[in-house]
Design a protein around this motif. Structure first.
Motif, mmCIF file in Angstrom:
data_model
loop_
_atom_site.group_PDB
_atom_site.id
_atom_site.type_symbol
_atom_site.label_atom_id
_atom_site.label_comp_id
_atom_site.label_asym_id
_atom_site.label_seq_id
_atom_site.Cartn_x
_atom_site.Cartn_y
_atom_site.Cartn_z
ATOM 1 N N TRP A 69 1.976 5.302 -3.185
ATOM 2 C CA TRP A 69 2.454 5.110 -2.099
ATOM 3 C C TRP A 69 2.308 4.995 -0.458
ATOM 4 O O TRP A 69 1.993 6.029 -0.250
ATOM 5 N N VAL A 70 3.285 3.903 0.101
ATOM 6 C CA VAL A 70 3.847 4.181 1.725
ATOM 7 C C VAL A 70 4.768 4.752 2.256
ATOM 8 O O VAL A 70 5.919 4.734 0.934
ATOM 9 N N ASP A 71 4.795 5.149 3.160
ATOM 10 C CA ASP A 71 6.591 5.977 3.564
ATOM 11 C C ASP A 71 6.137 4.975 4.336
ATOM 12 O O ASP A 71 6.146 4.995 5.984
ATOM 13 N N PHE A 72 7.659 4.365 4.066
ATOM 14 C CA PHE A 72 7.893 2.867 5.268
ATOM 15 C C PHE A 72 9.594 2.782 5.456
ATOM 16 O O PHE A 72 10.058 3.121 4.747
ATOM 17 N N CYS A 73 9.808 3.429 6.576
ATOM 18 C CA CYS A 73 11.273 3.320 6.998
ATOM 19 C C CYS A 73 12.103 4.579 6.907
ATOM 20 O O CYS A 73 12.812 4.221 6.407
ATOM 21 N N GLY A 74 11.161 5.462 6.405
ATOM 22 C CA GLY A 74 11.768 6.745 5.273
ATOM 23 C C GLY A 74 11.680 6.685 4.540
ATOM 24 O O GLY A 74 12.629 7.554 3.602
ATOM 25 N N LEU A 75 11.172 5.689 3.505
ATOM 26 C CA LEU A 75 11.238 4.898 1.972
ATOM 27 C C LEU A 75 10.076 6.100 1.453
ATOM 28 O O LEU A 75 9.215 5.348 1.749
ATOM 29 N N ARG A 76 10.313 6.367 0.332
ATOM 30 C CA ARG A 76 9.116 6.722 -0.732
ATOM 31 C C ARG A 76 8.796 4.826 -1.397
ATOM 32 O O ARG A 76 9.196 4.762 -2.389
ATOM 33 N N VAL A 77 7.595 3.801 -0.736
ATOM 34 C CA VAL A 77 7.806 3.045 -1.675
ATOM 35 C C VAL A 77 5.630 2.875 -2.192
ATOM 36 O O VAL A 77 5.166 3.213 -2.050
ATOM 37 N N ALA A 78 6.268 1.945 -3.442
ATOM 38 C CA ALA A 78 5.345 2.317 -4.503
ATOM 39 C C ALA A 78 4.177 1.577 -3.992
ATOM 40 O O ALA A 78 4.643 -0.060 -3.809
ATOM 41 N N VAL A 79 2.717 1.829 -3.454
ATOM 42 C CA VAL A 79 1.713 0.673 -3.960
ATOM 43 C C VAL A 79 0.613 0.274 -4.191
ATOM 44 O O VAL A 79 -0.214 0.993 -4.111
ATOM 45 N N ASP A 80 0.428 -0.331 -5.220
ATOM 46 C CA ASP A 80 -0.167 -0.555 -6.060
ATOM 47 C C ASP A 80 -1.839 -0.882 -5.513
ATOM 48 O O ASP A 80 -1.985 -1.804 -4.572
ATOM 49 N N PRO A 81 -2.805 -0.874 -6.137
ATOM 50 C CA PRO A 81 -4.293 -1.023 -5.853
ATOM 51 C C PRO A 81 -4.265 -2.568 -5.745
ATOM 52 O O PRO A 81 -3.834 -3.017 -6.645
ATOM 53 N N GLY A 82 -4.881 -3.133 -4.055
ATOM 54 C CA GLY A 82 -4.963 -4.273 -4.288
ATOM 55 C C GLY A 82 -3.806 -5.466 -3.686
ATOM 56 O O GLY A 82 -4.328 -6.511 -3.410
ATOM 57 N N VAL A 83 -2.710 -4.308 -4.020
ATOM 58 C CA VAL A 83 -1.646 -4.185 -2.775
ATOM 59 C C VAL A 83 -1.312 -4.309 -1.420
ATOM 60 O O VAL A 83 -1.893 -3.171 -1.022
ATOM 61 N N PHE A 84 -0.787 -5.399 -0.253
ATOM 62 C CA PHE A 84 -1.041 -5.099 1.213
ATOM 63 C C PHE A 84 0.067 -3.853 1.153
ATOM 64 O O PHE A 84 0.616 -4.174 0.154
ATOM 65 N N VAL A 85 -0.780 -3.349 1.409
ATOM 66 C CA VAL A 85 -0.109 -1.959 2.579
ATOM 67 C C VAL A 85 1.157 -2.066 3.679
ATOM 68 O O VAL A 85 0.076 -2.797 5.049
ATOM 69 N N PRO A 86 2.241 -1.679 3.345
ATOM 70 C CA PRO A 86 3.304 -2.046 4.384
ATOM 71 C C PRO A 86 2.503 -1.339 6.016
ATOM 72 O O PRO A 86 2.021 -0.472 5.845
ATOM 73 N N ARG A 87 3.134 -2.076 6.708
ATOM 74 C CA ARG A 87 2.459 -1.084 8.349
ATOM 75 C C ARG A 87 3.637 -1.108 9.053
ATOM 76 O O ARG A 87 4.810 -1.436 9.236
ATOM 77 N N ARG A 88 4.012 0.434 9.945
ATOM 78 C CA ARG A 88 4.704 0.459 10.875
ATOM 79 C C ARG A 88 6.013 -0.164 11.625
ATOM 80 O O ARG A 88 6.275 0.167 11.994
#
Length: 269
Positions: A69-88
């Motif tokens: 997962w990634v913290d994006f805009c204060g939300l916990r967003v699931a991120v799977d292997p091989g998927v683009f990771v949202p940047r701050r």
């Protein structure tokens, strides 16, 4: 014959200390080693899992793919292997899109990746009707999980191609974080990106704006009167991006946040 009284080898593995983890991460070049160590420790289900996670991080896998997962805009967003990771920096795109959306707005997120942008906009604007598209099946599967609670429709396909015809002329906000790295600069990206994220999510063509121009050229067919198209780009590419919006019949504008740093171009229908 007497049975052996030797106890089986213990399957328990002692947990590495925080200091040891920090030292390993720092030696591997992790700039925020202390923060990453805390996240890995908190995410691990067992000492063995923690050791495996640290090994994967030291080997260069993105932290977000390891913890899931990634913290994006204060939300916990699931991120799977091989998927683009949202940047701050993409938080600017979210803020600007939310600023032009009204409750109940129809929003389309093109090149949605894991669905973080649409998810964040929906957290800021009530009752949005959300549609999302990505060409990568792995990203679509991830986005569907992240957006399921919002009742969003997520499609697999190339930009506008999979969208239902009923949306033509009815989209209030069209948002897209399409790839904008020039092809010759892809090899200069950090290994985390160029090795572990899809090339399609990074490579924007010769000048980095091939996909952006495609999005701009089709936007008027889908936007409602007064609707907005918002795209992330770099400051150096902003002039050419604004020209692409104007050439597509949209009124262009630009937003900038030097602290992130981030640049967004906006076209109004």
């Amino acid at each position: 014959m007497s049975k052996s009284t030797d106890a089986p080898a213990s399957s328990s593995i002692p947990a590495p200390s925080r200091a040891t983890i920090v030292d390993r991460l720092r030696a591997a070049g992790c700039v925020f080693a202390e923060d990453e160590a805390e996240l890995l420790i908190d995410s691990a289900a067992s000492p063995a899992a923690l050791l495996a996670m640290v090994d994967r991080r030291v080997a260069g896998l993105p932290l977000e793919h390891i913890v899931g997962w990634v913290d994006f805009c204060g939300l916990r967003v699931a991120v799977d292997p091989g998927v683009f990771v949202p940047r701050r920096r993409t938080e600017l795109l979210v803020r600007r899109a939310a600023a032009v959306a009204v409750p109940g707005a129809t929003i389309v997120d093109l090149a949605c990746g894991c669905g973080a942008i649409g998810m964040a906009i929906a957290a800021l604007v009530e009752d949005v009707v959300l549609h999302a598209v990505d060409i990568e099946p792995a990203a679509v599967r991830c986005a569907r999980r992240n957006l399921a609670a919002l009742g969003a429709q997520v499609y697999v396909g190339d930009l506008y191609d999979p969208l239902p015809a009923r949306l033509r002329g009815h989209v209030d906000v069209l948002v897209a974080n399409v790839p904008y790295v020039p092809t010759e600069a892809v090899d200069l990206l950090p290994p985390e990106a160029r090795i572990h994220e899809p090339l399609l999510a990074l490579d924007g063509g010769a000048d980095g704006l091939d996909v952006l121009r495609r999005v701009a050229s089709g936007a008027r067919d889908w936007l409602a009167p007064g609707g907005h198209l918002l795209l992330e780009t770099s400051l150096e590419q902003a002039g050419a991006a604004l020209s692409a919006l104007a050439g597509a019949g949209l009124a262009p504008a630009m937003a900038r946040d030097d602290d992130l740093p981030a640049t967004v171009v906006i076209g109004r229908c």
